[in-house]
Design a protein around this motif. Structure first.
Motif, PDB file in Angstrom:
ATOM      1  N   LEU A 244       8.947  -1.036  12.398  1.00 46.16           N
ATOM      2  CA  LEU A 244       7.555  -0.903  11.952  1.00 46.16           C
ATOM      3  C   LEU A 244       7.456  -1.008  10.434  1.00 46.16           C
ATOM      4  O   LEU A 244       6.533  -1.632   9.899  1.00 46.16           O
ATOM      5  CB  LEU A 244       6.977   0.427  12.428  1.00 46.16           C
ATOM      6  N   CYS A 245       8.411  -0.404   9.730  1.00 49.43           N
ATOM      7  CA  CYS A 245       8.393  -0.433   8.273  1.00 49.43           C
ATOM      8  C   CYS A 245       8.660  -1.847   7.753  1.00 49.43           C
ATOM      9  O   CYS A 245       8.018  -2.302   6.800  1.00 49.43           O
ATOM     10  CB  CYS A 245       9.435   0.543   7.731  1.00 49.43           C
ATOM     11  N   HIS A 246       9.586  -2.553   8.373  1.00 48.56           N
ATOM     12  CA  HIS A 246       9.905  -3.925   7.971  1.00 48.56           C
ATOM     13  C   HIS A 246       8.662  -4.814   8.036  1.00 48.56           C
ATOM     14  O   HIS A 246       8.314  -5.496   7.070  1.00 48.56           O
ATOM     15  CB  HIS A 246      11.001  -4.484   8.885  1.00 48.56           C
ATOM     16  N   TYR A 247       7.988  -4.778   9.168  1.00 45.93           N
ATOM     17  CA  TYR A 247       6.816  -5.647   9.340  1.00 45.93           C
ATOM     18  C   TYR A 247       5.608  -5.129   8.571  1.00 45.93           C
ATOM     19  O   TYR A 247       4.769  -5.902   8.106  1.00 45.93           O
ATOM     20  CB  TYR A 247       6.498  -5.809  10.832  1.00 45.93           C
ATOM     21  N   GLY A 248       5.520  -3.804   8.427  1.00 46.36           N
ATOM     22  CA  GLY A 248       4.410  -3.246   7.670  1.00 46.36           C
ATOM     23  C   GLY A 248       4.499  -3.582   6.190  1.00 46.36           C
ATOM     24  O   GLY A 248       3.490  -3.907   5.550  1.00 46.36           O
ATOM     25  N   LEU A 249       5.707  -3.509   5.619  1.00 41.18           N
ATOM     26  CA  LEU A 249       5.889  -3.882   4.217  1.00 41.18           C
ATOM     27  C   LEU A 249       5.592  -5.365   4.006  1.00 41.18           C
ATOM     28  O   LEU A 249       5.000  -5.762   2.993  1.00 41.18           O
ATOM     29  CB  LEU A 249       7.314  -3.567   3.759  1.00 41.18           C
ATOM     30  N   LYS A 250       5.981  -6.163   4.973  1.00 43.03           N
ATOM     31  CA  LYS A 250       5.691  -7.606   4.912  1.00 43.03           C
ATOM     32  C   LYS A 250       4.181  -7.833   4.846  1.00 43.03           C
ATOM     33  O   LYS A 250       3.690  -8.626   4.037  1.00 43.03           O
ATOM     34  CB  LYS A 250       6.298  -8.275   6.155  1.00 43.03           C
ATOM     35  N   ALA A 251       3.435  -7.098   5.677  1.00 39.24           N
ATOM     36  CA  ALA A 251       1.972  -7.220   5.668  1.00 39.24           C
ATOM     37  C   ALA A 251       1.389  -6.733   4.348  1.00 39.24           C
ATOM     38  O   ALA A 251       0.470  -7.351   3.795  1.00 39.24           O
ATOM     39  CB  ALA A 251       1.380  -6.428   6.843  1.00 39.24           C
ATOM     40  N   LEU A 252       1.908  -5.628   3.825  1.00 40.97           N
ATOM     41  CA  LEU A 252       1.411  -5.093   2.553  1.00 40.97           C
ATOM     42  C   LEU A 252       1.592  -6.097   1.417  1.00 40.97           C
ATOM     43  O   LEU A 252       0.754  -6.190   0.518  1.00 40.97           O
ATOM     44  CB  LEU A 252       2.139  -3.795   2.205  1.00 40.97           C
ATOM     45  N   ASN A 253       2.688  -6.818   1.447  1.00 38.53           N
ATOM     46  CA  ASN A 253       2.974  -7.762   0.377  1.00 38.53           C
ATOM     47  C   ASN A 253       2.262  -9.102   0.547  1.00 38.53           C
ATOM     48  O   ASN A 253       1.901  -9.740  -0.438  1.00 38.53           O
ATOM     49  CB  ASN A 253       4.488  -7.987   0.277  1.00 38.53           C
ATOM     50  N   GLU A 254       2.056  -9.512   1.789  1.00 38.18           N
ATOM     51  CA  GLU A 254       1.479 -10.837   2.014  1.00 38.18           C
ATOM     52  C   GLU A 254      -0.046 -10.820   2.108  1.00 38.18           C
ATOM     53  O   GLU A 254      -0.707 -11.742   1.631  1.00 38.18           O
ATOM     54  CB  GLU A 254       2.080 -11.447   3.289  1.00 38.18           C
ATOM     55  N   HIS A 255      -0.581  -9.797   2.739  1.00 36.24           N
ATOM     56  CA  HIS A 255      -2.051  -9.736   2.867  1.00 36.24           C
ATOM     57  C   HIS A 255      -2.507  -8.278   2.985  1.00 36.24           C
ATOM     58  O   HIS A 255      -2.896  -7.817   4.060  1.00 36.24           O
ATOM     59  CB  HIS A 255      -2.541 -10.553   4.083  1.00 36.24           C
ATOM     60  N   PRO A 256      -2.457  -7.551   1.874  1.00 34.09           N
ATOM     61  CA  PRO A 256      -2.878  -6.138   1.910  1.00 34.09           C
ATOM     62  C   PRO A 256      -4.346  -6.007   2.274  1.00 34.09           C
ATOM     63  O   PRO A 256      -5.172  -6.823   1.858  1.00 34.09           O
ATOM     64  CB  PRO A 256      -2.614  -5.661   0.480  1.00 34.09           C
ATOM     65  N   ARG A 257      -4.668  -5.009   3.067  1.00 34.54           N
ATOM     66  CA  ARG A 257      -6.063  -4.757   3.429  1.00 34.54           C
ATOM     67  C   ARG A 257      -6.849  -4.420   2.164  1.00 34.54           C
ATOM     68  O   ARG A 257      -6.270  -3.986   1.153  1.00 34.54           O
ATOM     69  CB  ARG A 257      -6.160  -3.640   4.475  1.00 34.54           C
ATOM     70  N   PRO A 258      -8.171  -4.617   2.177  1.00 33.86           N
ATOM     71  CA  PRO A 258      -8.972  -4.429   0.958  1.00 33.86           C
ATOM     72  C   PRO A 258      -8.743  -3.095   0.254  1.00 33.86           C
ATOM     73  O   PRO A 258      -8.647  -3.046  -0.975  1.00 33.86           O
ATOM     74  CB  PRO A 258     -10.411  -4.560   1.470  1.00 33.86           C
ATOM     75  N   GLY A 259      -8.639  -2.012   1.019  1.00 35.30           N
ATOM     76  CA  GLY A 259      -8.459  -0.697   0.396  1.00 35.30           C
ATOM     77  C   GLY A 259      -7.150  -0.575  -0.344  1.00 35.30           C
ATOM     78  O   GLY A 259      -7.080  -0.020  -1.441  1.00 35.30           O
ATOM     79  N   ILE A 260      -6.089  -1.096   0.242  1.00 31.77           N
ATOM     80  CA  ILE A 260      -4.780  -1.042  -0.409  1.00 31.77           C
ATOM     81  C   ILE A 260      -4.749  -1.979  -1.602  1.00 31.77           C
ATOM     82  O   ILE A 260      -4.196  -1.652  -2.662  1.00 31.77           O
ATOM     83  CB  ILE A 260      -3.658  -1.382   0.590  1.00 31.77           C
ATOM     84  N   ALA A 261      -5.349  -3.158  -1.458  1.00 29.91           N
ATOM     85  CA  ALA A 261      -5.410  -4.104  -2.574  1.00 29.91           C
ATOM     86  C   ALA A 261      -6.106  -3.466  -3.781  1.00 29.91           C
ATOM     87  O   ALA A 261      -5.693  -3.655  -4.930  1.00 29.91           O
ATOM     88  CB  ALA A 261      -6.135  -5.382  -2.147  1.00 29.91           C
ATOM     89  N   ALA A 262      -7.162  -2.685  -3.503  1.00 31.61           N
ATOM     90  CA  ALA A 262      -7.887  -2.016  -4.592  1.00 31.61           C
ATOM     91  C   ALA A 262      -6.996  -0.994  -5.288  1.00 31.61           C
ATOM     92  O   ALA A 262      -6.971  -0.910  -6.522  1.00 31.61           O
ATOM     93  CB  ALA A 262      -9.142  -1.332  -4.040  1.00 31.61           C
ATOM     94  N   GLU A 305     -13.823  -2.954   4.985  1.00 24.68           N
ATOM     95  CA  GLU A 305     -13.679  -4.335   5.456  1.00 24.68           C
ATOM     96  C   GLU A 305     -13.979  -5.369   4.391  1.00 24.68           C
ATOM     97  O   GLU A 305     -13.814  -6.569   4.623  1.00 24.68           O
ATOM     98  CB  GLU A 305     -14.572  -4.566   6.680  1.00 24.68           C
ATOM     99  N   ASN A 306     -14.441  -4.944   3.208  1.00 25.77           N
ATOM    100  CA  ASN A 306     -14.704  -5.923   2.155  1.00 25.77           C
ATOM    101  C   ASN A 306     -14.267  -5.372   0.805  1.00 25.77           C
ATOM    102  O   ASN A 306     -14.133  -4.157   0.615  1.00 25.77           O
ATOM    103  CB  ASN A 306     -16.187  -6.319   2.116  1.00 25.77           C
ATOM    104  N   ASP A 307     -14.036  -6.282  -0.129  1.00 25.40           N
ATOM    105  CA  ASP A 307     -13.483  -5.908  -1.425  1.00 25.40           C
ATOM    106  C   ASP A 307     -14.418  -5.023  -2.235  1.00 25.40           C
ATOM    107  O   ASP A 307     -13.967  -4.118  -2.944  1.00 25.40           O
ATOM    108  CB  ASP A 307     -13.155  -7.169  -2.230  1.00 25.40           C
ATOM    109  N   GLU A 308     -15.711  -5.256  -2.115  1.00 24.89           N
ATOM    110  CA  GLU A 308     -16.670  -4.483  -2.909  1.00 24.89           C
ATOM    111  C   GLU A 308     -16.661  -3.018  -2.502  1.00 24.89           C
ATOM    112  O   GLU A 308     -16.584  -2.119  -3.340  1.00 24.89           O
ATOM    113  CB  GLU A 308     -18.075  -5.072  -2.753  1.00 24.89           C
ATOM    114  N   SER A 309     -16.727  -2.779  -1.194  1.00 23.32           N
ATOM    115  CA  SER A 309     -16.696  -1.404  -0.692  1.00 23.32           C
ATOM    116  C   SER A 309     -15.368  -0.742  -1.034  1.00 23.32           C
ATOM    117  O   SER A 309     -15.316   0.424  -1.460  1.00 23.32           O
ATOM    118  CB  SER A 309     -16.905  -1.403   0.826  1.00 23.32           C
ATOM    119  N   ALA A 310     -14.277  -1.489  -0.862  1.00 23.34           N
ATOM    120  CA  ALA A 310     -12.948  -0.938  -1.137  1.00 23.34           C
ATOM    121  C   ALA A 310     -12.796  -0.598  -2.605  1.00 23.34           C
ATOM    122  O   ALA A 310     -12.198   0.426  -2.961  1.00 23.34           O
ATOM    123  CB  ALA A 310     -11.882  -1.933  -0.706  1.00 23.34           C
ATOM    124  N   SER A 311     -13.325  -1.435  -3.473  1.00 24.64           N
ATOM    125  CA  SER A 311     -13.199  -1.199  -4.910  1.00 24.64           C
ATOM    126  C   SER A 311     -13.904   0.086  -5.325  1.00 24.64           C
ATOM    127  O   SER A 311     -13.370   0.884  -6.109  1.00 24.64           O
ATOM    128  CB  SER A 311     -13.779  -2.394  -5.686  1.00 24.64           C
TER     129      SER A 311
END
Length: 572
Positions: A244-262, A305-311
């Motif tokens: 789970l950690c292997h694939y989760g880190l991959k997701a965080l690095n390749e396409h982080p959800r808006p909240g994490i990206a913020a 679900e969107n960058d504005e709300s997450a920011s």
């Protein structure tokens, strides 16, 4: 503080030799695998190339079939479902994951995070009554509930069913809920016992996805949440957690959800995220919402679900974290001053401190800092709702949860793990508890446990460190409990005359090292919080070092660098 160096026992030579040949690896790397319990070609394949197919059947977990059927009935009957979780990283990621999946099946869904100060940890009476008053007929409790016997009974009397998803140790009894999912139940035969709370929530949604095909894609989109919980809750990164950690880190690095990206943008984190980055960058910021304001805000950020709300939400949580840092520093200073001024406290094998004014949201962090400084089981207590509430931290090898359990007759409630626990105690029993806890720990703790230990995988020479060997070492990641980054020791090491202190307070050591036997092989090295050792190197005498290896990028150039954990004058 002096540290013990303990070199791990080498693997069986015959197994190491066979694995070395089968995998075409150096004996050094093969030995590192054997030390991690990997002894066959197939086990090595699973280790180096984890796949989601390696996850266990969720229905192997006790009560999983009952839990799925209850959720299906709730969805078919348009019942209102409340997704309930604790206010820390594991709890909030759990709620975000389950909510993010279930929303594809029903609109009759909401979340509930208890207030740290008004309700405290776990299932609260206020939360149960909120569910009943707002016509929720099913609560899915995540990362909590295994000891909430009375609260679940109350819910049942009010017509509210419970599904509990927990990973904490159960007591002799557990709640009479519709389903209790906890691999640590003694009657549960689930093959992997170390899931995080969010991991148990993932397994529940994985099981539900066998009934609803449309849930499979949304569940895969939540692997990042599972990884954040695994990293931040300091559970072993082995077995299913590693997958789970292997694939989760991959997701965080390749396409982080808006909240994490913020959060990453506000913390100016641009490099490829590792477990360490999650632990020290993402985790504290998610935690800060529940520590300083409301854990619900963390969930809202994670499901944005969107960058504005997450920011917008991310900015508030970033401010919460800045406030948390300031409070944390102030309380740490106060606590250290209390110990420094009291010789009795200094002579004990435990630290128990109480201050009614301390901020409840940060005492766990401060307990960790005191444990690092004095290296003994530590509990910090503050006043909350007329009682003392506290956080406990331990040292390697010592079960602080068990020690607290031995004092349970003095406590209102308690819970946790071997190395971290929480407790509530009446104000007039603090002194008695402090004395009892000291007595229990003193009789159980081994003297060596009171000295920090550095576990070393192997003794090597500098020529063993090559770009090729490092490329393979990288594939041992993700690193964490149960699979720590390999630590090496090298003897007769000298500095090339560049040793200096760096950092705002000159607390770190920077140097350029070579081994006396191999003067042409040299490595830059950094020793965090080792600035006071600079004179050892400047004296020109050989030293022994222990360290991990990492890549360091500077001005577009990438080189291997040693990260020193300790160094000492050459012995013998």
């Amino acid at each position: 503080m002096e540290q013990r160096w303990v070199i791990k026992e080498a693997g069986d030579p015959e197994v190491v030799d066979r694995l070395s040949r089968e995998l075409n690896l150096s004996p050094l790397l093969a030995n590192l695998l054997v030390q991690r319990g990997i002894t066959t070609f197939e086990e090595a394949r699973t280790f180096f190339r984890p796949t989601l197919d390696d996850l266990h059947d969720p229905f192997l977990m006790k009560d999983m079939d009952v839990a799925v059927e209850r959720i299906v009935r709730a969805i078919d009957g348009k019942e209102k479902i409340l997704v309930y979780g604790d206010y820390d990283v594991d709890g909030t990621t759990s709620v975000a994951l389950v909510y993010s999946v279930l929303k594809y099946l029903t609109p009759h869904l909401d979340i509930y995070i208890p207030d740290r100060y008004a309700e405290g940890y776990g299932i609260s009476e206020q939360g149960v009554r909120y569910a009943a008053e707002h016509n929720f007929s099913l609560i899915i409790a995540l990362d909590c509930g295994i000891k909430a016997i009375d609260k679940v009974s109350l819910a049942t009397s009010l017509g509210v069913d419970f599904i509990i998803c927990d990973h904490h140790l159960p007591g002799e009894q557990w709640p009479e809920a519709v389903a209790v999912l906890d691999a640590k139940r003694p009657d549960c035969d689930y093959p992997y016992k170390e899931l995080s709370g969010c991991g148990v929530g993932f397994k529940l949604m994985q099981a539900l996805a066998t009934r609803y095909e449309e849930l499979k894609a949304p569940l895969m989109d939540c692997l990042d949440l599972a990884a954040i919980s695994i990293c931040s809750d300091i559970v072993p990164i082995t077995g299913e957690n590693r997958v789970l950690c292997h694939y989760g880190l991959k997701a965080l690095n390749e396409h982080p959800r808006p909240g994490i990206a913020a959060l990453l943008q506000m913390s100016q984190m641009k490099k490829n995220l590792t477990v360490t980055d999650v632990v020290f960058t993402i985790g504290p910021r998610i935690n800060a919402a529940g520590r300083m304001e409301s854990g619900r805000k963390a969930v809202e950020l994670l499901i944005s679900e969107n960058d504005e709300s997450a920011s917008t939400k991310g900015e508030q949580i970033h401010l919460n974290n800045s406030e948390r840092v300031n409070v944390d520093k102030a309380i740490t200073r106060e606590a250290l001053d209390l110990i420094a001024a009291d010789t009795t406290l200094q002579s004990r094998k435990t630290t128990v401190l109480y201050n009614p004014e301390w901020h409840k949201g940060v005492i766990g962090i401060v307990a960790s800092r005191l444990t690092e400084t004095y290296y003994r089981p530590t509990i910090l207590l503050t006043r909350s709702n007329g009682v003392a509430t506290g956080s406990a931290r331990s040292v390697k090898g010592f079960d602080v949860y068990s020690a607290i359990e031995a004092c349970s007759d003095l406590l209102e409630q308690f819970g946790g793990h071997m190395y971290a626990a929480g407790l509530t105690i009446a104000l007039d029993k603090i002194e008695a508890f402090t004395q009892r806890f000291e007595e229990v720990v003193s009789t159980r703790i081994e003297p060596h446990m009171l000295t920090p230990e550095i576990e070393i995988d192997a003794q090597i020479d500098f020529p063993d460190i090559t770009p090729k060997s490092y490329a393979i070492l990288e594939q041992f990641a993700p690193f964490g409990p149960g699979n720590l980054a390999p630590v090496f020791t090298t003897t007769k090491v000298l500095d090339r005359g560049y040793a200096k202190c760096v950092g705002k307070e000159n607390e770190h050591l920077k140097c350029d090292l070579f081994q006396a036997l191999y003067p042409n092989v040299r490595f830059g090295a950094i020793g965090f919080r080792l600035g006071d050792r600079v004179e050892l190197l400047r004296a020109g005498n050989p030293v022994d070092i222990c360290y991990t290896v990492e890549e360091n990028e500077w001005n577009g150039n990438t080189r291997l660098q040693l990260v020193l954990k300790d160094l000492r004058v050459r012995r013998g």
